[in-house]
Design a protein around this motif. Structure first.
Motif, PDB file in Angstrom:
ATOM      1  N   SER A   1       7.399   8.081   9.395  1.00 33.89           N
ATOM      2  CA  SER A   1       7.595   7.913  10.618  1.00 33.89           C
ATOM      3  C   SER A   1       8.925   7.666  11.007  1.00 33.89           C
ATOM      4  CB  SER A   1       6.545   6.573  11.276  1.00 33.89           C
ATOM      5  OG  SER A   1       5.328   6.946  11.033  1.00 33.89           O
TER       6      SER A   1
ATOM      7  N   THR B   1       0.594   0.839   9.629  1.00 33.57           N
ATOM      8  CA  THR B   1      -0.114   1.155   8.542  1.00 33.57           C
ATOM      9  C   THR B   1      -1.157   2.266   8.877  1.00 33.57           C
ATOM     10  OG1 THR B   1      -2.263   0.302   7.233  1.00 33.57           O
ATOM     11  CG2 THR B   1      -2.195  -0.213   9.485  1.00 33.57           C
ATOM     12  N   ILE B   2      -1.921   3.000   7.810  1.00 36.58           N
ATOM     13  CA  ILE B   2      -2.672   4.181   8.263  1.00 36.58           C
ATOM     14  C   ILE B   2      -3.953   3.574   8.359  1.00 36.58           C
ATOM     15  CG2 ILE B   2      -3.518   6.399   7.317  1.00 36.58           C
ATOM     16  CD1 ILE B   2      -1.002   6.576   5.469  1.00 36.58           C
ATOM     17  N   ASN B   3      -4.678   3.638   9.542  1.00 39.72           N
ATOM     18  CA  ASN B   3      -5.688   2.940   9.848  1.00 39.72           C
ATOM     19  C   ASN B   3      -6.419   3.744  11.463  1.00 39.72           C
ATOM     20  OD1 ASN B   3      -4.382   1.821  12.062  1.00 39.72           O
ATOM     21  ND2 ASN B   3      -4.681  -0.052  11.103  1.00 39.72           N
TER      22      ASN B   3
ATOM     23  N   SER C   1       2.459   6.489  16.804  1.00 45.03           N
ATOM     24  CA  SER C   1       1.519   6.218  15.482  1.00 45.03           C
ATOM     25  C   SER C   1       2.204   5.283  14.616  1.00 45.03           C
ATOM     26  CB  SER C   1       1.159   7.717  15.330  1.00 45.03           C
ATOM     27  OG  SER C   1       0.046   7.249  14.042  1.00 45.03           O
ATOM     28  N   GLY C   2       3.512   5.417  14.092  1.00 45.40           N
ATOM     29  CA  GLY C   2       3.860   4.428  13.172  1.00 45.40           C
ATOM     30  C   GLY C   2       3.800   3.272  13.532  1.00 45.40           C
TER      31      GLY C   2
ATOM     32  N   ASN D   1       0.861  -1.006  -0.085  1.00 44.48           N
ATOM     33  CA  ASN D   1       0.241  -0.009  -0.093  1.00 44.48           C
ATOM     34  C   ASN D   1       1.096   1.329   0.053  1.00 44.48           C
ATOM     35  OD1 ASN D   1      -1.414   2.352   1.452  1.00 44.48           O
ATOM     36  ND2 ASN D   1      -3.048   0.884   1.008  1.00 44.48           N
TER      37      ASN D   1
ATOM     38  N   GLY E   1       0.362   4.463   0.468  1.00 38.29           N
ATOM     39  CA  GLY E   1      -0.035   5.376   1.508  1.00 38.29           C
ATOM     40  C   GLY E   1       0.761   4.721   2.906  1.00 38.29           C
ATOM     41  N   ASP E   2       0.831   3.669   3.279  1.00 37.34           N
ATOM     42  CA  ASP E   2       1.133   2.759   4.143  1.00 37.34           C
ATOM     43  C   ASP E   2       3.007   3.099   4.136  1.00 37.34           C
ATOM     44  OD1 ASP E   2      -1.070   2.332   5.203  1.00 37.34           O
ATOM     45  OD2 ASP E   2      -1.077   0.347   4.509  1.00 37.34           O
TER      46      ASP E   2
ATOM     47  N   ALA F   1      -3.591   3.784  14.122  1.00 37.68           N
ATOM     48  CA  ALA F   1      -2.686   4.831  13.980  1.00 37.68           C
ATOM     49  C   ALA F   1      -3.160   6.180  14.522  1.00 37.68           C
ATOM     50  CB  ALA F   1      -2.180   4.865  12.702  1.00 37.68           C
ATOM     51  N   ILE F   2      -4.457   6.533  14.193  1.00 36.62           N
ATOM     52  CA  ILE F   2      -5.116   7.591  14.694  1.00 36.62           C
ATOM     53  C   ILE F   2      -5.244   7.622  16.215  1.00 36.62           C
ATOM     54  CG2 ILE F   2      -7.059   9.106  14.593  1.00 36.62           C
ATOM     55  CD1 ILE F   2      -7.514   8.030  11.796  1.00 36.62           C
TER      56      ILE F   2
ATOM     57  N   TRP G   1       3.665   6.705   5.084  1.00 36.00           N
ATOM     58  CA  TRP G   1       3.721   6.806   6.471  1.00 36.00           C
ATOM     59  C   TRP G   1       4.842   6.236   7.221  1.00 36.00           C
ATOM     60  CZ3 TRP G   1       2.553  10.190   9.908  1.00 36.00           C
ATOM     61  CH2 TRP G   1       2.356   9.379  11.322  1.00 36.00           C
TER      62      TRP G   1
END
Length: 415
Positions: free
Chosen positions: A12, A219-221, A214-215, A2, A4-5, A224-225, A8
């Motif tokens: 990170s 993954t951006i999910n 967060s890293g 991915n 985006g991941d 992470a938020i 990120w």
């Protein structure tokens, strides 16, 4: 994979790298002017040594093989590392994962140096750093994140409570005891020498910690938020609580105290960042502040150890508290006590903490004793008294510690 991941995790990684220069400024600003340059230098040299060790054998020992305690040399010098797919079932390639994890190794060993700055023999430290990474950090990373015994037990350590903070804090304390206490002088104090550097360093640490925690979701999910939110709010709660405690005790509104509280809050949330709710993160930040504030003072007074820049006090004690509170506040999916009523996870967390302490203290002692067979661990007393910055480095973080500045002041006083 991915895209985006991948982006990120690369961002990170850069954020976590930035934490070590931040730590250098934070430590350097807190240090006495006679060893402020030595303090910063030790973090700077780690930026060179640790990545080399990680690429040569650290990553392989931590993240290859199926051993309970340590990996193998399958990826020695990154041999066979994949750049376009994951062997761990992640959305990022193994090379990106290797890069991210390597940044953790850098900051971890840099933390240790804060316990012994100004008095440890530089040659001994240059030997200690790679040996510690190989014999302590790599096995712990394997046990917690690389399929080793602690991961199989179900120990919760989202971003490094055991691997980073407890290991570095305990190792720093052990090394400080072995090296011995500093020589004290009536003309010197332990008050911060450069508050601007303390502020800048703390800001960089806090900023980098967002990538650190967060890293670690990889993954951006939603996780992470959640980790990002928890990181900030726990630090904020601890900063406020620590400041209030210190203000009540001293009657002074000290910047260094507030920032120290923020750092302890960042430490306590590290093992729990993706496992607890924001309300729990606030409570964790509030709880850790008085525990570390009073316990560290009690332990240092009673046992007389010289943890120069509070590596053990902040990271060791804070990490232990974080590991325990993770078991208490983890959500139902992660078997927290409040969510399930079961004490099983607490037992697992305590066992993981005990194993981490035993490995860090035992191997640090062994490494230091072996080095001491060849090199003295401590600099000569006369060099320490004169100031290691002047004798060894010839550079000065603080203008006030420069011989040229002191000569200028004396010249003006004669006029």
């Amino acid at each position: 994979m991915n895209t985006g991941d991948i982006v990120w995790i690369l961002v990170s990684s850069a954020l976590v790298w930035l934490m070590t220069p931040g730590l250098a400024l934070f430590y350097g600003g807190l240090a006495n002017r006679n060893f402020a340059s030595n303090t910063v230098f030790l973090s700077v040299i780690v930026l060179g040594i640790a990545p080399l060790v990680w690429v040569i054998c650290g990553y392989s020992l931590a993240f290859s093989g199926h051993g309970l305690l340590i990996g193998n040399f399958k990826h020695f010098l990154l041999h066979g590392l994949t750049y376009n797919h994951s062997t761990f079932g992640l959305h990022i390639p193994d090379a990106a994962y290797m890069l991210f994890q390597g940044m953790f190794a850098i900051i971890t060993v840099a933390i240790i140096t804060g316990s012994v700055v100004g008095r440890m023999n530089l040659k001994a430290m240059l030997l200690f750093i790679p040996l510690w990474l190989i014999l302590v950090y790599a096995p712990l990373a394997h046990m917690v994140w690389g399929g080793g015994i602690l991961q199989r037990m179900g120990a919760l350590d989202f971003a490094g409570g055991d691997v980073v903070h407890i290991s570095s804090g305990i190792s720093g304390l052990t090394l400080a005891i072995l090296v011995g206490r500093r020589h004290r002088f009536s003309s010197e104090t332990d008050t911060p020498d450069n508050m601007s550097n303390v502020l800048i360093g703390a800001a960089l640490l806090w900023f980098g910690w967002f990538g650190f925690n967060s890293g670690s979701a990889l993954t951006i999910n939603a996780t992470a938020i959640l980790a990002f939110i928890n990181t900030n709010i726990a630090a904020a709660a601890a900063l406020t609580t620590w400041f209030l405690l210190d203000f009540i005790k001293t009657g002074k509104a000290r910047i260094s105290a507030a920032l120290s509280g923020g750092l302890v809050g960042l430490v306590v949330i590290t093992p729990a960042a993706g496992f607890v709710t924001p309300s729990s993160a606030i409570i964790m930040g509030i709880l850790v502040a008085p525990i570390v504030y009073y316990l560290a003072d009690f332990l240092q007074t009673k046992f007389k150890y010289d943890d120069t820049l509070d590596a053990f006090n902040f990271h060791g004690i804070g990490g232990i508290v974080g590991g325990i509170l993770t078991a208490l506040f983890a959500t139902k999916d992660y078997h927290g006590i409040l969510a399930t009523g079961s004490l099983k996870q607490l037992g697992i967390q305590l066992l993981a903490i005990i194993i981490t302490i035993a490995l860090a203290a035992g191997m640090t002692t062994l490494i230091a004793k072996l080095i001491n067979l060849w090199l003295p661990l401590r600099i000569p007393a006369d060099i320490e008294r004169k100031g290691i910055d002047h004798e060894l480095h010839g550079e000065y973080i603080s203008m006030l510690s420069s011989p040229q500045f002191n000569q200028h002041v004396r010249a003006k006083q004669k006029l």
